[in-house]
Design a protein around this motif. Structure first.
Motif, PDB file in Angstrom:
ATOM      1  N   SER A  42      35.801  34.930  44.208  1.00 50.47           N
ATOM      2  CA  SER A  42      36.354  35.423  45.476  1.00 50.47           C
ATOM      3  C   SER A  42      37.872  35.451  45.479  1.00 50.47           C
ATOM      4  O   SER A  42      38.466  36.201  46.253  1.00 50.47           O
ATOM      5  CB  SER A  42      35.874  34.542  46.630  1.00 50.47           C
ATOM      6  OG  SER A  42      34.484  34.597  46.750  1.00 50.47           O
ATOM      7  N   LEU A  43      38.493  34.643  44.643  1.00 47.11           N
ATOM      8  CA  LEU A  43      39.947  34.519  44.709  1.00 47.11           C
ATOM      9  C   LEU A  43      40.698  35.143  43.534  1.00 47.11           C
ATOM     10  O   LEU A  43      41.916  35.301  43.615  1.00 47.11           O
ATOM     11  CB  LEU A  43      40.341  33.051  44.859  1.00 47.11           C
ATOM     12  CG  LEU A  43      39.863  32.396  46.156  1.00 47.11           C
ATOM     13  CD1 LEU A  43      40.288  30.937  46.203  1.00 47.11           C
ATOM     14  CD2 LEU A  43      40.363  33.143  47.371  1.00 47.11           C
ATOM     15  N   PRO A  93      41.988  38.225  41.142  1.00 51.25           N
ATOM     16  CA  PRO A  93      42.263  39.637  41.453  1.00 51.25           C
ATOM     17  C   PRO A  93      41.019  40.504  41.229  1.00 51.25           C
ATOM     18  O   PRO A  93      40.239  40.264  40.302  1.00 51.25           O
ATOM     19  CB  PRO A  93      43.381  40.009  40.467  1.00 51.25           C
ATOM     20  CG  PRO A  93      44.068  38.707  40.192  1.00 51.25           C
ATOM     21  CD  PRO A  93      42.972  37.672  40.207  1.00 51.25           C
ATOM     22  N   GLY A  94      40.833  41.479  42.080  1.00 51.89           N
ATOM     23  CA  GLY A  94      39.641  42.323  42.047  1.00 51.89           C
ATOM     24  C   GLY A  94      39.390  42.998  40.716  1.00 51.89           C
ATOM     25  O   GLY A  94      38.240  43.186  40.322  1.00 51.89           O
ATOM     26  N   ASP A  95      40.453  43.358  39.991  1.00 50.81           N
ATOM     27  CA  ASP A  95      40.264  44.028  38.707  1.00 50.81           C
ATOM     28  C   ASP A  95      39.787  43.070  37.611  1.00 50.81           C
ATOM     29  O   ASP A  95      39.406  43.510  36.530  1.00 50.81           O
ATOM     30  CB  ASP A  95      41.542  44.751  38.267  1.00 50.81           C
ATOM     31  CG  ASP A  95      42.734  43.820  38.067  1.00 50.81           C
ATOM     32  OD1 ASP A  95      42.658  42.636  38.459  1.00 50.81           O
ATOM     33  OD2 ASP A  95      43.749  44.291  37.531  1.00 50.81           O
ATOM     34  N   GLN A  96      39.776  41.778  37.886  1.00 48.31           N
ATOM     35  CA  GLN A  96      39.293  40.797  36.917  1.00 48.31           C
ATOM     36  C   GLN A  96      37.845  40.377  37.163  1.00 48.31           C
ATOM     37  O   GLN A  96      37.263  39.641  36.367  1.00 48.31           O
ATOM     38  CB  GLN A  96      40.194  39.561  36.932  1.00 48.31           C
ATOM     39  CG  GLN A  96      41.587  39.832  36.431  1.00 48.31           C
ATOM     40  CD  GLN A  96      42.452  38.583  36.464  1.00 48.31           C
ATOM     41  OE1 GLN A  96      41.961  37.464  36.581  1.00 48.31           O
ATOM     42  NE2 GLN A  96      43.752  38.778  36.354  1.00 48.31           N
ATOM     43  N   VAL A  97      37.272  40.867  38.264  1.00 49.13           N
ATOM     44  CA  VAL A  97      35.869  40.560  38.553  1.00 49.13           C
ATOM     45  C   VAL A  97      35.010  41.323  37.547  1.00 49.13           C
ATOM     46  O   VAL A  97      35.240  42.514  37.312  1.00 49.13           O
ATOM     47  CB  VAL A  97      35.510  40.965  40.005  1.00 49.13           C
ATOM     48  CG1 VAL A  97      34.027  40.771  40.267  1.00 49.13           C
ATOM     49  CG2 VAL A  97      36.340  40.158  41.001  1.00 49.13           C
ATOM     50  N   CYS A 139      39.936  33.896  54.663  1.00 46.16           N
ATOM     51  CA  CYS A 139      41.331  33.540  54.975  1.00 46.16           C
ATOM     52  C   CYS A 139      42.151  33.384  53.694  1.00 46.16           C
ATOM     53  O   CYS A 139      43.293  33.851  53.625  1.00 46.16           O
ATOM     54  CB  CYS A 139      41.379  32.250  55.794  1.00 46.16           C
ATOM     55  SG  CYS A 139      40.695  32.400  57.448  1.00 46.16           S
ATOM     56  N   ALA A 140      41.567  32.746  52.691  1.00 41.81           N
ATOM     57  CA  ALA A 140      42.270  32.561  51.422  1.00 41.81           C
ATOM     58  C   ALA A 140      42.523  33.903  50.727  1.00 41.81           C
ATOM     59  O   ALA A 140      43.587  34.113  50.147  1.00 41.81           O
ATOM     60  CB  ALA A 140      41.476  31.628  50.514  1.00 41.81           C
ATOM     61  N   GLN A 141      41.564  34.814  50.802  1.00 37.33           N
ATOM     62  CA  GLN A 141      41.760  36.143  50.211  1.00 37.33           C
ATOM     63  C   GLN A 141      42.926  36.860  50.887  1.00 37.33           C
ATOM     64  O   GLN A 141      43.742  37.491  50.217  1.00 37.33           O
ATOM     65  CB  GLN A 141      40.492  36.990  50.330  1.00 37.33           C
ATOM     66  CG  GLN A 141      39.425  36.620  49.351  1.00 37.33           C
ATOM     67  CD  GLN A 141      38.193  37.483  49.489  1.00 37.33           C
ATOM     68  OE1 GLN A 141      37.938  38.082  50.526  1.00 37.33           O
ATOM     69  NE2 GLN A 141      37.399  37.535  48.431  1.00 37.33           N
ATOM     70  N   TRP A 142      42.994  36.760  52.176  1.00 39.73           N
ATOM     71  CA  TRP A 142      44.083  37.391  52.915  1.00 39.73           C
ATOM     72  C   TRP A 142      45.426  36.829  52.468  1.00 39.73           C
ATOM     73  O   TRP A 142      46.411  37.555  52.340  1.00 39.73           O
ATOM     74  CB  TRP A 142      43.864  37.183  54.415  1.00 39.73           C
ATOM     75  CG  TRP A 142      44.975  37.684  55.258  1.00 39.73           C
ATOM     76  CD1 TRP A 142      45.214  38.979  55.610  1.00 39.73           C
ATOM     77  CD2 TRP A 142      46.011  36.903  55.855  1.00 39.73           C
ATOM     78  NE1 TRP A 142      46.339  39.048  56.391  1.00 39.73           N
ATOM     79  CE2 TRP A 142      46.851  37.788  56.555  1.00 39.73           C
ATOM     80  CE3 TRP A 142      46.317  35.550  55.869  1.00 39.73           C
ATOM     81  CZ2 TRP A 142      47.967  37.358  57.260  1.00 39.73           C
ATOM     82  CZ3 TRP A 142      47.420  35.124  56.564  1.00 39.73           C
ATOM     83  CH2 TRP A 142      48.225  36.027  57.248  1.00 39.73           C
ATOM     84  N   GLY A 196      47.382  37.992  48.654  1.00 41.11           N
ATOM     85  CA  GLY A 196      48.208  39.172  48.443  1.00 41.11           C
ATOM     86  C   GLY A 196      47.550  40.198  47.535  1.00 41.11           C
ATOM     87  O   GLY A 196      47.936  41.351  47.527  1.00 41.11           O
ATOM     88  N   TRP A 197      46.553  39.786  46.761  1.00 37.91           N
ATOM     89  CA  TRP A 197      45.869  40.754  45.897  1.00 37.91           C
ATOM     90  C   TRP A 197      44.411  40.973  46.308  1.00 37.91           C
ATOM     91  O   TRP A 197      43.740  41.812  45.755  1.00 37.91           O
ATOM     92  CB  TRP A 197      45.928  40.356  44.416  1.00 37.91           C
ATOM     93  CG  TRP A 197      45.362  39.000  44.115  1.00 37.91           C
ATOM     94  CD1 TRP A 197      44.047  38.676  43.971  1.00 37.91           C
ATOM     95  CD2 TRP A 197      46.089  37.802  43.913  1.00 37.91           C
ATOM     96  NE1 TRP A 197      43.905  37.343  43.707  1.00 37.91           N
ATOM     97  CE2 TRP A 197      45.157  36.775  43.650  1.00 37.91           C
ATOM     98  CE3 TRP A 197      47.446  37.476  43.915  1.00 37.91           C
ATOM     99  CZ2 TRP A 197      45.534  35.471  43.406  1.00 37.91           C
ATOM    100  CZ3 TRP A 197      47.805  36.174  43.664  1.00 37.91           C
ATOM    101  CH2 TRP A 197      46.864  35.192  43.419  1.00 37.91           C
TER     102      TRP A 197
END
Length: 120
Positions: free
Chosen positions: A22-23, A25-29, A76-79, A82-83
Motif C-alpha cells: 500500500s505504501l 510507489p505504484g509503479d513498483q507494485v 491517510c499514509a498514502q496521501w 506524495g506518490w
C-alpha cells in the motif's frame, strides 16, 4: 507448528505485506496485482479478516474495528507519501471486503461444526 500459530503468523505476515504494497510507489507494485483497484482492496481485506478470525476467533469486534482503522490509516499514509493517493472509496472497499471475509469465516465455521457433529 500448531494450526493457531500458523493462522496467527499468516495473518500478521499478510498484514505487513498489505502495508508494504500500500505504501510503495505504484509503479513498483507487482504487475500481477494490477487489476481493478476496489477489488484489490476488497479481496485483500477479506483475506485479512478471514485469517484474523481463524487466528483470533474470540476477538471479532476488536479485529473488525482494528482492521477498519488499519485501512483508514493506510489511506491517510498514502496521501502523505506524495506518490500514492489516499481515497475514501478504497476504505469503503476495504470494509466491504471485511464483511465478505467475516461471512466466509462464519460459513466455514458452521460447516466445520456441522461436519464434526454429523461425521464423527
Amino acid at each position: 507448528m500448531t494450526t493457531n500459530l500458523l493462522s496467527k503468523s499468516s495473518f500478521w505476515l499478510l498484514l505487513l505485506i498489505t502495508l508494504w504494497l500500500s505504501l510503495i510507489p505504484g509503479d513498483q507494485v507487482p504487475s500481477a496485482l494490477h487489476f481493478w483497484d476496489k477489488a484489490q482492496h476488497a479481496l485483500g481485506f477479506a483475506a485479512l479478516v478471514f485469517l484474523g478470525l481463524l487466528a483470533y476467533p474470540g476477538r471479532v469486534p476488536n479485529l473488525m474495528v482494528g482492521l477498519a482503522l488499519f485501512g483508514a490509516s493506510i489511506e491517510c499514509a498514502q496521501w502523505a507519501t506524495g506518490w500514492r493517493q489516499g481515497d475514501w472509496q478504497d476504505w469503503v472497499a476495504d470494509c466491504v471486503g471485511m464483511i465478505v471475509g467475516a461471512m466466509a469465516w462464519r460459513v466455514g465455521a458452521a460447516m466445520y461444526a456441522w461436519r464434526r457433529q454429523n461425521c464423527s
